[in-house]
Design a protein around this motif. Structure first.
Motif, PDB file in Angstrom:
ATOM      1  N   MET A   1       0.923  -1.153   0.119  1.00 13.20           N
ATOM      2  CA  MET A   1       0.174  -0.076  -0.047  1.00 13.20           C
ATOM      3  C   MET A   1       0.851   1.264  -0.036  1.00 13.20           C
ATOM      4  O   MET A   1       1.889   1.348   0.578  1.00 13.20           O
ATOM      5  N   ARG A   2       0.380   2.176  -0.837  1.00 10.93           N
ATOM      6  CA  ARG A   2       1.351   3.425  -0.821  1.00 10.93           C
ATOM      7  C   ARG A   2       1.376   4.078   0.392  1.00 10.93           C
ATOM      8  O   ARG A   2       0.329   4.197   1.013  1.00 10.93           O
ATOM      9  N   ARG A   3       2.001   5.103   0.652  1.00 10.21           N
ATOM     10  CA  ARG A   3       1.924   6.205   1.719  1.00 10.21           C
ATOM     11  C   ARG A   3       0.857   6.975   1.673  1.00 10.21           C
ATOM     12  O   ARG A   3       0.147   7.113   2.793  1.00 10.21           O
ATOM     13  N   GLU A   4       0.482   7.503   0.388  1.00 16.58           N
ATOM     14  CA  GLU A   4      -0.614   8.194   0.486  1.00 16.58           C
ATOM     15  C   GLU A   4      -1.914   7.603   0.675  1.00 16.58           C
ATOM     16  O   GLU A   4      -3.049   8.313   1.435  1.00 16.58           O
ATOM     17  N   GLU A   5      -2.298   6.374   0.427  1.00 14.77           N
ATOM     18  CA  GLU A   5      -3.350   5.614   0.752  1.00 14.77           C
ATOM     19  C   GLU A   5      -3.594   5.466   2.239  1.00 14.77           C
ATOM     20  O   GLU A   5      -4.396   5.460   2.856  1.00 14.77           O
ATOM     21  N   LYS A   6      -2.225   5.179   2.839  1.00 15.87           N
ATOM     22  CA  LYS A   6      -2.118   5.018   4.290  1.00 15.87           C
ATOM     23  C   LYS A   6      -2.615   6.094   5.151  1.00 15.87           C
ATOM     24  O   LYS A   6      -3.327   6.054   6.077  1.00 15.87           O
ATOM     25  N   ASN A   7      -2.063   7.560   4.563  1.00 14.33           N
ATOM     26  CA  ASN A   7      -2.445   8.561   5.203  1.00 14.33           C
ATOM     27  C   ASN A   7      -3.992   8.865   5.043  1.00 14.33           C
ATOM     28  O   ASN A   7      -4.563   9.570   5.906  1.00 14.33           O
ATOM     29  N   ARG A   8      -4.438   8.632   3.580  1.00 11.06           N
ATOM     30  CA  ARG A   8      -5.810   8.919   3.684  1.00 11.06           C
ATOM     31  C   ARG A   8      -6.756   7.958   4.545  1.00 11.06           C
ATOM     32  O   ARG A   8      -7.703   8.476   5.402  1.00 11.06           O
ATOM     33  N   ILE A   9      -6.244   6.657   4.482  1.00 10.49           N
ATOM     34  CA  ILE A   9      -7.105   6.044   5.676  1.00 10.49           C
ATOM     35  C   ILE A   9      -7.038   6.327   7.038  1.00 10.49           C
ATOM     36  O   ILE A   9      -7.968   6.458   7.701  1.00 10.49           O
ATOM     37  N   ALA A  10      -5.756   6.725   7.462  1.00 12.89           N
ATOM     38  CA  ALA A  10      -5.644   7.193   8.689  1.00 12.89           C
ATOM     39  C   ALA A  10      -6.422   8.459   9.017  1.00 12.89           C
ATOM     40  O   ALA A  10      -7.224   8.735  10.225  1.00 12.89           O
ATOM     41  N   PHE A  11      -6.556   9.320   8.147  1.00  8.81           N
ATOM     42  CA  PHE A  11      -7.354  10.380   8.340  1.00  8.81           C
ATOM     43  C   PHE A  11      -8.900  10.179   8.339  1.00  8.81           C
ATOM     44  O   PHE A  11      -9.437  10.772   9.197  1.00  8.81           O
ATOM     45  N   PHE A  12      -9.361   9.380   7.343  1.00  9.43           N
ATOM     46  CA  PHE A  12     -10.668   8.847   7.480  1.00  9.43           C
ATOM     47  C   PHE A  12     -11.280   8.355   8.965  1.00  9.43           C
ATOM     48  O   PHE A  12     -12.148   8.666   9.516  1.00  9.43           O
ATOM     49  N   ILE A  13     -10.096   7.548   9.545  1.00  5.75           N
ATOM     50  CA  ILE A  13     -10.454   6.766  10.826  1.00  5.75           C
ATOM     51  C   ILE A  13     -10.184   7.976  11.838  1.00  5.75           C
ATOM     52  O   ILE A  13     -11.319   7.852  12.468  1.00  5.75           O
ATOM     53  N   HIS A  51      -7.700  17.495   4.390  1.00  3.85           N
ATOM     54  CA  HIS A  51      -6.560  16.968   5.515  1.00  3.85           C
ATOM     55  C   HIS A  51      -5.456  18.058   5.777  1.00  3.85           C
ATOM     56  O   HIS A  51      -4.868  17.876   6.560  1.00  3.85           O
ATOM     57  N   THR A  52      -5.587  19.273   5.069  1.00  2.00           N
ATOM     58  CA  THR A  52      -4.915  20.380   5.238  1.00  2.00           C
ATOM     59  C   THR A  52      -5.326  21.096   6.657  1.00  2.00           C
ATOM     60  O   THR A  52      -4.873  21.973   7.137  1.00  2.00           O
ATOM     61  N   PHE A  53      -6.635  21.029   7.187  1.00  2.00           N
ATOM     62  CA  PHE A  53      -7.436  21.438   8.218  1.00  2.00           C
ATOM     63  C   PHE A  53      -7.301  20.606   9.282  1.00  2.00           C
ATOM     64  O   PHE A  53      -7.022  19.631   9.276  1.00  2.00           O
ATOM     65  N   SER A  54      -7.671  21.083  10.614  1.00  2.00           N
ATOM     66  CA  SER A  54      -7.710  20.128  11.640  1.00  2.00           C
ATOM     67  C   SER A  54      -8.756  19.113  11.509  1.00  2.00           C
ATOM     68  O   SER A  54      -9.872  19.446  10.784  1.00  2.00           O
ATOM     69  N   ILE A  55      -8.745  18.139  12.487  1.00  2.00           N
ATOM     70  CA  ILE A  55      -9.708  17.203  12.538  1.00  2.00           C
ATOM     71  C   ILE A  55     -10.948  17.804  13.134  1.00  2.00           C
ATOM     72  O   ILE A  55     -12.209  17.681  12.349  1.00  2.00           O
ATOM     73  N   ASP A  56     -10.916  18.848  13.825  1.00  2.00           N
ATOM     74  CA  ASP A  56     -12.207  19.444  14.203  1.00  2.00           C
ATOM     75  C   ASP A  56     -12.920  20.120  13.058  1.00  2.00           C
ATOM     76  O   ASP A  56     -14.116  20.193  13.110  1.00  2.00           O
ATOM     77  N   ASP A  57     -12.353  20.981  12.180  1.00  2.00           N
ATOM     78  CA  ASP A  57     -12.770  21.555  11.113  1.00  2.00           C
ATOM     79  C   ASP A  57     -13.321  20.345  10.208  1.00  2.00           C
ATOM     80  O   ASP A  57     -14.664  20.817   9.575  1.00  2.00           O
ATOM     81  N   ALA A  58     -12.839  19.291  10.047  1.00  2.00           N
ATOM     82  CA  ALA A  58     -13.315  18.195   9.296  1.00  2.00           C
ATOM     83  C   ALA A  58     -14.678  17.765   9.716  1.00  2.00           C
ATOM     84  O   ALA A  58     -15.538  17.620   9.003  1.00  2.00           O
ATOM     85  N   VAL A  59     -14.741  17.522  10.912  1.00  2.80           N
ATOM     86  CA  VAL A  59     -15.944  17.160  11.603  1.00  2.80           C
ATOM     87  C   VAL A  59     -16.900  18.091  11.525  1.00  2.80           C
ATOM     88  O   VAL A  59     -18.305  17.886  11.189  1.00  2.80           O
ATOM     89  N   ASP A  60     -16.981  19.494  11.677  1.00  2.00           N
ATOM     90  CA  ASP A  60     -17.506  20.618  11.267  1.00  2.00           C
ATOM     91  C   ASP A  60     -18.081  20.402   9.940  1.00  2.00           C
ATOM     92  O   ASP A  60     -19.316  20.616   9.705  1.00  2.00           O
ATOM     93  N   ASP A  61     -17.257  20.350   9.049  1.00  2.38           N
ATOM     94  CA  ASP A  61     -17.672  20.138   7.494  1.00  2.38           C
ATOM     95  C   ASP A  61     -18.518  18.929   7.346  1.00  2.38           C
ATOM     96  O   ASP A  61     -19.410  18.961   6.504  1.00  2.38           O
ATOM     97  N   MET A  62     -18.053  17.729   7.894  1.00  2.25           N
ATOM     98  CA  MET A  62     -18.936  16.728   7.784  1.00  2.25           C
ATOM     99  C   MET A  62     -20.286  16.813   8.537  1.00  2.25           C
ATOM    100  O   MET A  62     -21.276  16.375   7.820  1.00  2.25           O
TER     101      MET A  62
END
Length: 74
Positions: A1-13, A51-62
């Motif tokens: 698995m590529r690094r970008e895919e791992k980062n994306r999965i970690a961000f989603f989790i 992914h450039t914003f905070s997790i809190d910002d991502a949660v607000d957006d979701m």
């Protein structure tokens, strides 16, 4: 698995876990909710920006996306 895919999965989790924590939900319920009301589609489609914003910002957006799509959590 590529690094970008791992980062994306970690961000989603991290986003799902943070969403669950904010609304006192289980991770499974949060995942199903975000899937049903298109919150996961949003962070998938806009990962490059989100992914450039905070997790809190991502949660607000979701949360806003889910509400626009009929999600009852506020």
């Amino acid at each position: 698995m590529r690094r970008e895919e791992k980062n994306r999965i970690a961000f989603f989790i991290a986003c799902i876990s943070a969403f669950a924590e904010r609304f006192s939900l289980s991770n499974a319920f949060a995942y199903n909710y975000l899937s049903q009301y298109k919150g996961l589609d949003f962070i998938y489609d806009f990962y490059d920006i989100e992914h450039t914003f905070s997790i809190d910002d991502a949660v607000d957006d979701m949360q806003r996306i889910c509400q626009r799509n009929g999600g009852p959590l506020a």
